[in-house]
Design an enzyme around this catalytic site. Structure first.
Site, mmCIF file in Angstrom:
data_model
loop_
_atom_site.group_PDB
_atom_site.id
_atom_site.type_symbol
_atom_site.label_atom_id
_atom_site.label_comp_id
_atom_site.label_asym_id
_atom_site.label_seq_id
_atom_site.Cartn_x
_atom_site.Cartn_y
_atom_site.Cartn_z
ATOM 1 N N HIS A 1 14.619 -9.741 1.746
ATOM 2 C CA HIS A 1 13.733 -10.036 2.875
ATOM 3 C C HIS A 1 14.089 -11.420 3.414
ATOM 4 O O HIS A 1 13.445 -12.415 3.076
ATOM 5 C CB HIS A 1 12.275 -9.994 2.425
ATOM 6 C CG HIS A 1 11.285 -10.076 3.536
ATOM 7 N ND1 HIS A 1 10.077 -9.417 3.511
ATOM 8 C CD2 HIS A 1 11.300 -10.739 4.729
ATOM 9 C CE1 HIS A 1 9.398 -9.682 4.622
ATOM 10 N NE2 HIS A 1 10.124 -10.489 5.364
ATOM 11 N N HIS B 1 4.323 -4.257 -2.640
ATOM 12 C CA HIS B 1 3.577 -5.513 -2.637
ATOM 13 C C HIS B 1 2.583 -5.538 -3.793
ATOM 14 O O HIS B 1 1.606 -4.792 -3.806
ATOM 15 C CB HIS B 1 2.835 -5.778 -1.325
ATOM 16 C CG HIS B 1 2.606 -7.259 -1.104
ATOM 17 N ND1 HIS B 1 3.493 -8.061 -0.433
ATOM 18 C CD2 HIS B 1 1.622 -8.073 -1.524
ATOM 19 C CE1 HIS B 1 3.048 -9.300 -0.400
ATOM 20 N NE2 HIS B 1 1.915 -9.346 -1.077
ATOM 21 N N GLU C 1 14.345 -5.946 4.694
ATOM 22 C CA GLU C 1 13.029 -5.938 5.310
ATOM 23 C C GLU C 1 12.759 -7.266 6.011
ATOM 24 O O GLU C 1 13.299 -8.309 5.639
ATOM 25 C CB GLU C 1 11.943 -5.633 4.288
ATOM 26 C CG GLU C 1 11.853 -6.605 3.133
ATOM 27 C CD GLU C 1 10.785 -6.216 2.126
ATOM 28 O OE1 GLU C 1 10.528 -4.997 1.959
ATOM 29 O OE2 GLU C 1 10.204 -7.127 1.518
#
Length: 240
Positions: free
Chosen positions: A43, A191, A70
């Site tokens: 990310h 998450h 991401e």
């Protein structure tokens, strides 16, 4: 089967704290795949405070599983993704000053924007996944945007799992997951998933295609070692 994609941002955070190249995130990606993980997630953020854009280019040639990039689809991010051509791009609406991802997309209000992004990814053969809260309307909205998958933002699940009850925590995620299946979308989740709550999530939503886990997994590896940790997480994704 639910695939385990390991987010290696935290490894880059340790490296960046001292400068140099220890630990080597490229070597980490090689080992993580060798230990059985079925994907690598990164990310990159605009300030490159953990994974750097140069890391993404360095890692791509050694990927033997799936590569998931991401982030917020700003121009810089999209240039990177369209150049690298990962397996999947996960679209996350985090601001440049966000410590970590903290909300899913409103796929209805942002339909035009997300539709154009998904179309650009599709042209390059990149699977698109939109990060959403566990709300069926947002899931159906992602379908309207042309996404291939949704990723359910599981912070609330992890928090309520411990604060209230597993059953209460999972309930909205089951409904959102059913909406994804009804819409013909693939389903990811991520998450704050951990060895505490992952197995329960997978048992209740066994059609989840992929979980992306970084912070908890790398933290567990400090005590257990990286290989043993990945084996433990893989065992929980195959609990059904």
């Amino acid at each position: 089967m639910t695939k385990l994609s390991v987010n290696i941002n935290k490894i880059a955070t340790i490296r960046n704290a001292r400068g140099g190249n220890i630990p080597d995130v490229r070597e980490a990606a090689i080992k993580i795949q060798a230990f059985g993980a079925e994907g690598i997630t990164v990310h990159p953020r605009p300030d490159e405070r953990h994974i750097r854009y140069s890391d993404v280019y360095a890692i791509k040639p050694i990927i033997t599983t799936e590569f998931n990039i991401e982030g917020n689809p700003i121009d810089k991010f999209m240039e990177l993704v369209l150049d690298v051509c990962p397996t999947q791009a996960t679209l996350v609406p985090d601001g440049p000053d966000a410590i970590t991802s903290n909300a899913g997309w409103d796929t209805i209000k942002n339909k035009d924007f997300l539709t154009s992004i998904c179309a650009r990814l599709r042209e390059k053969g990149i699977r698109s996944s939109i990060f959403v809260d566990p709300v069926p309307e947002m899931v159906f909205g992602a379908k309207e945007c042309g996404a291939d998958r949704v990723e359910l933002y599981t912070e609330a699940y992890a928090r309520l799992y411990e604060e209230k009850s597993p059953a209460e925590a999972i309930a909205p995620y089951i409904e959102a997951a059913k909406a994804a299946r009804q819409a013909g979308l693939g389903l990811n989740a991520g998450h704050d998933l951990s060895l505490v709550n992952l197995e329960y999530f997978i048992r209740n939503i066994p059609w989840c295609d992929e979980v992306s886990i970084g912070h908890a997994l790398i933290s567990d590896a400090l005590w257990l070692g990286l290989e043993k940790t990945i084996v433990k997480y893989l065992k929980q994704t195959r609990c059904y």
